[in-house]
Design an enzyme around this catalytic site. Structure first.
Site, PDB file in Angstrom:
ATOM      1  CG  ASP A   1      -2.230 -94.350  14.639  1.00 41.21           C
ATOM      2  OD1 ASP A   1      -2.463 -94.703  15.817  1.00 41.21           O
ATOM      3  OD2 ASP A   1      -1.165 -94.603  14.044  1.00 41.21           O
ATOM      4  N   GLY A   2      -6.352 -92.685  13.200  1.00 40.69           N
ATOM      5  CA  GLY A   2      -7.237 -91.674  12.621  1.00 40.69           C
ATOM      6  C   GLY A   2      -8.139 -91.037  13.656  1.00 40.69           C
TER       7      GLY A   2
ATOM      8  CG  ASN B   1       0.091 -88.396  11.340  1.00 41.12           C
ATOM      9  OD1 ASN B   1       0.672 -88.550  12.409  1.00 41.12           O
ATOM     10  ND2 ASN B   1      -0.611 -89.358  10.783  1.00 41.12           N
TER      11      ASN B   1
END
Length: 435
Positions: free
Chosen positions: A199-200, A278
């Site tokens: 996800d990073g 996010n």
């Protein structure tokens, strides 16, 4: 009321844009016309502005003195989206309609969305997780396959291009960029973005685009991922299906964050906006004092945050820091802003989910015992001194990510596989069973 003849005039104009000011002027002119109408009329415009004439229902009355055939008039009404002004980029595109006096809305953008290529993709951008041997090997294989089999133009980061050229000079066809100015133009050249990591890496890919974002195909090569549904061992089949299309995509909303300093003359005199996929976190940093934050929602006071801090999260980030702080998991295509306190001093301070059209303002009051710190997707920390404020609203440019199945299936599978959500042993049963 808005006459259909007026709407015909607007629809005849190519690319016409009906704003709230023009509609208001037309409405004021037409309100002077008190001609009765005996039929219902339904009109919908670009920004969801609708009008409806008098609705007539045949109702029975318990009072015997009232004629049972009498026609009862219901009050006519009009719905319109409220416009904040020229400085606002919040526009509504839902269509509101009426069915026998009931208000209904048309399908929202939160429905499953499919992407179909009108022409074949020509250029792809590959972004990789750094310092990983397995990712480097996969990247080399993928670059070679995309060039030889699909005849695509390939962009990579400068670091990755150096690594590939060190391995072999045959990769000299790979393109990259030289400075930040070229990065700002990538969305005009790239048809598809491929991420190799967790996800990073998806967050890093989204942060590179300060405006529109090309569709992203995220491959899972990290330890835990909620936005990476594709598996690297099947990258040829996956990419072949994506390039051929159509594909289901998830539109992941982003927050547009602006820091307004105390010395600013107005709220539009801000620092460079920051987009987050996010969350944005406001915490106390290294200070031993509790945070003291005044929170407003569209200029309405919400609360004063006293605790370790506050998280303003997107629904895509609902499974990240917000979840660890007690927030709810939310489907990524639900348009909303999660308002989650971090270890609040009051036990009754529970998380909120706010609608997507609001602007949240977090201000450090002058009586605060210490400054606060804001971080954006875990980086770019900024100090907020007394009198400084942070404005957060929904950005107009979502991040489209490709789905392996569809957005709901991928989301549910990610929380089952990643969090082992509600995983427990089945309850035993030893008694008699109903036949």
């Amino acid at each position: 009321m808005i006459d259909a003849r007026i709407l015909e005039r607007f629809s005849a104009e190519p690319n016409s844009d009906i704003d709230c000011g023009r509609v208001k002027n037309l409405d004021n002119q037409l309100m002077q016309q008190n001609e009765p109408h005996d039929h219902s009329e339904e009109v919908c415009m670009k920004h969801g502005i609708c009008s409806h004439e008098v609705l007539r229902d045949r109702e029975s009355d318990l009072n015997s003195n009232v004629d049972c055939n009498r026609m009862m008039k219901k009050a006519s009404f009009k719905l319109s989206w409220w416009c904040k002004g020229e400085n606002s980029d919040q526009h509504k595109h839902d269509i509101v309609s009426f069915e026998k006096g009931n208000i209904t809305t048309a399908e929202r953008s939160s429905k499953q969305i499919s992407l179909k290529w009108e022409s074949d993709p020509q250029t792809v951008l590959i972004l990789t997780k750094p310092n990983s041997v397995s990712v480097r090997i996969l990247c080399a294989q993928m670059v070679r396959w995309l060039k030889e089999k699909k005849k695509l133009n390939i962009y990579v980061e400068p670091r990755v291009r150096v690594e590939l050229l060190t391995e072999s000079s045959d990769y000299d066809y790979i393109q990259t960029w030289q400075d930040d100015g070229e990065i700002l133009l990538l969305h005009t050249k790239v048809d598809l973005v491929i991420t190799l990591g967790g996800d990073g890496t998806v967050l890093w890919a989204a942060s590179m685009f300060k405006g529109p974002v090309p569709p992203i195909v995220p491959f899972s090569l990290g330890s835990l991922g909620f936005m990476t549904p594709f598996h690297s061992e099947h990258f040829k089949e996956c990419l072949d299906s994506v390039l051929r299309g159509p594909i289901n995509i998830t539109l992941r909303h982003r927050l547009l964050c602006r820091v307004v300093r105390d010395a600013a003359k107005n709220e539009y005199e801000t620092e460079e906006p920051i987009l987050v996929l996010n969350e944005v976190t406001i915490d106390r940093g290294i200070s031993s004092y509790l945070t003291n934050l005044e929170c407003y929602c569209d200029n309405s006071f919400v609360t004063c945050v006293q605790g370790d801090g506050l998280i303003l999260s997107t629904t895509s980030g609902s499974t990240a820091y917000s979840l660890a702080a007690g927030g709810s998991m939310v489907h990524p295509q639900v348009p909303g802003i999660l308002f989650t306190p971090i270890c609040p001093h009051s036990l009754s301070f529970r998380p909120l989910i706010l609608p997507e059209h609001v602007t949240v303002r977090i201000m450090v009051p002058f009586n605060s015992r210490s400054p606060a710190w804001a971080s954006f997707d875990g980086k770019d920390r900024k100090q907020l001194a007394a009198g400084d404020a942070l404005l957060c609203s929904m950005a107009p440019w979502p991040v489209p990510t490709a789905c392996q199945v569809d957005s709901t299936n991928d989301f549910l599978r990610s929380i089952h596989d990643g969090l082992h959500w509600n995983l427990r042993k089945t309850q035993s049963f030893d008694g008699p069973r109903d036949l």
